[in-house]
Design a protein around this motif. Structure first.
Motif, short mmCIF file in Angstrom:
data_model
loop_
_atom_site.label_atom_id
_atom_site.label_comp_id
_atom_site.label_asym_id
_atom_site.label_seq_id
_atom_site.Cartn_x
_atom_site.Cartn_y
_atom_site.Cartn_z
N THR A 179 0.81 -1.22 0.00
CA THR A 179 0.00 0.00 0.00
C THR A 179 0.84 1.27 0.00
N GLU A 180 2.12 1.16 0.38
CA GLU A 180 2.95 2.36 0.50
C GLU A 180 4.42 1.97 0.36
N VAL A 181 5.16 2.74 -0.45
CA VAL A 181 6.61 2.57 -0.60
C VAL A 181 7.24 3.95 -0.38
N ASN A 182 8.16 4.03 0.58
CA ASN A 182 8.69 5.33 1.01
C ASN A 182 10.13 5.57 0.58
N VAL A 183 10.67 4.77 -0.32
CA VAL A 183 12.08 4.92 -0.69
C VAL A 183 12.21 5.08 -2.19
#
Length: 338
Positions: free
Chosen positions: A110-114
């Motif tokens: 749901t979320e990738v922060n890199v």
């Protein structure tokens, strides 16, 4: 008539006179050729002198001054560079700490922060998975712990009442033996039930802890500090610890490299491995920066040989840290004399 005879005599050609005239004409022709060549050479020299101008005349004083200057100027020669290397080899930059970070559970990203090139610290959140089911399971386990705790509280109250009843029965002289044994038996049953409830509560708490950790597994964190070199997944994709057999399931979120753990790995021919020793000074040169000499030293010699290549692997420590040094770069090394 005499005039005609005289004219005929004049017209007659004497053979000797003819040979003499012929010889004179050849000499004249040779002289003409030489004169033409000399004239041509003279004209060419004259034209070249007009183009270049007259040669500068150097006085005797200037010649003496130039001679003195030449004699006074020292002759400088480059000293030969001493080469202290006893063995040359080539290899690659490698990282001792490099990991492709994945999830311990299968789930929807749901979320990738890199992003590639991003610096991350240990514990930073890299990505998140859909955790709705895991959160519900954790809440259910916590509710079971609360229900079992309430049941144990009720059993504790019943046990206290049973103990008071047993005390009254024992102190009453009119009580029968059946009443005394019944009261004692009830106390024992309630005590056993209370122990069972305590054990069930402990199991429920462990289950709740397991569900809490499983919920935390839906949050992928950095295992160590480093730089993200590869981003493997995007939101909306499925990630799993192992390949599910399909081409649309990711097995990793990103790859992290600890730049402080970079070192050099080279293969040395086993015939020359005797020239290498731990702690030996090494001079490394990256293929990308051939004029940059990097100080290094031997960490260890791997105690095994490659039978196919007849080489032994050597680990080399890089003594300086520089952002220009990147993993998998080609490098040449020179092992120095002790």
């Amino acid at each position: 008539m005499n005039d005609k005879s005289a004219l005929l005599k004049q017209l007659q050609i004497n053979p000797e006179q003819k040979h003499e005239q012929k010889g004179l004409s050849l000499w004249h022709l040779l002289f003409a050729v030489l004169a033409s060549a000399a004239l041509t050479f003279w004209l060419t020299s004259f034209v070249n002198q007009d183009k270049t101008g007259p040669a500068p005349q150097i006085s005797s004083a200037q010649q003496t001054s130039n001679a003195d200057t030449t004699a006074a100027k020292p002759v400088t020669t480059k000293a030969p560079v001493e080469n202290n290397s006893i063995l040359n080899s080539s290899g690659y930059i490698t990282a001792r700490r490099m990991a492709t970070v994945s999830a311990e559970v299968m789930g929807l990203i749901t979320e990738v922060n890199v992003e590639e090139g991003m610096q991350v610290q240990q514990g930073d959140v890299l990505a998140r998975l859909d955790s709705a089911l895991a959160k519900t399971a954790m809440q259910l386990s916590e509710a079971q712990v609360k229900a079992l705790s309430a049941r144990r509280t009720a059993l504790d109250a019943d046990l206290e009442e049973a103990r008071r009843n047993l005390s009254r029965v024992n102190n009453n002289s009119f009580s029968s033996e059946a009443e005394r044994t019944g009261a004692a038996s009830r106390v024992q049953n309630l005590a056993a039930s209370l122990q069972s409830a305590s054990a069930e509560i402990e199991v429920a708490r462990l289950q709740a802890q397991s569900q809490r950790e499983r919920l935390d597994d839906h949050t992928i964190r950095a295992p160590f500090s480093g730089v993200v070199t590869v981003k493997n997944a995007q939101p909306g994709e499925i990630v799993a610890p192992t390949s599910a057999g399909g081409g649309f399931t990711r097995t990793g979120i990103c790859t992290i490299v600890d730049m402080d753990s970079l070192e050099i790995e080279v293969d040395v021919n086993e015939a020359f491995i005797g020239r290498v020793s731990p702690g030996q000074q090494v001079e490394a040169t990256l293929d990308a920066y051939p004029d940059w000499r990097i100080p290094a030293s031997v960490i260890a010699i791997i105690p095994t040989a490659d039978r196919a290549k007849a080489t032994v692997q050597v680990r080399i420590r890089i003594e300086v840290k520089d952002p220009r040094i990147l993993p998998d770069m080609g490098v040449k090394v020179a092992f120095m004399k002790a």
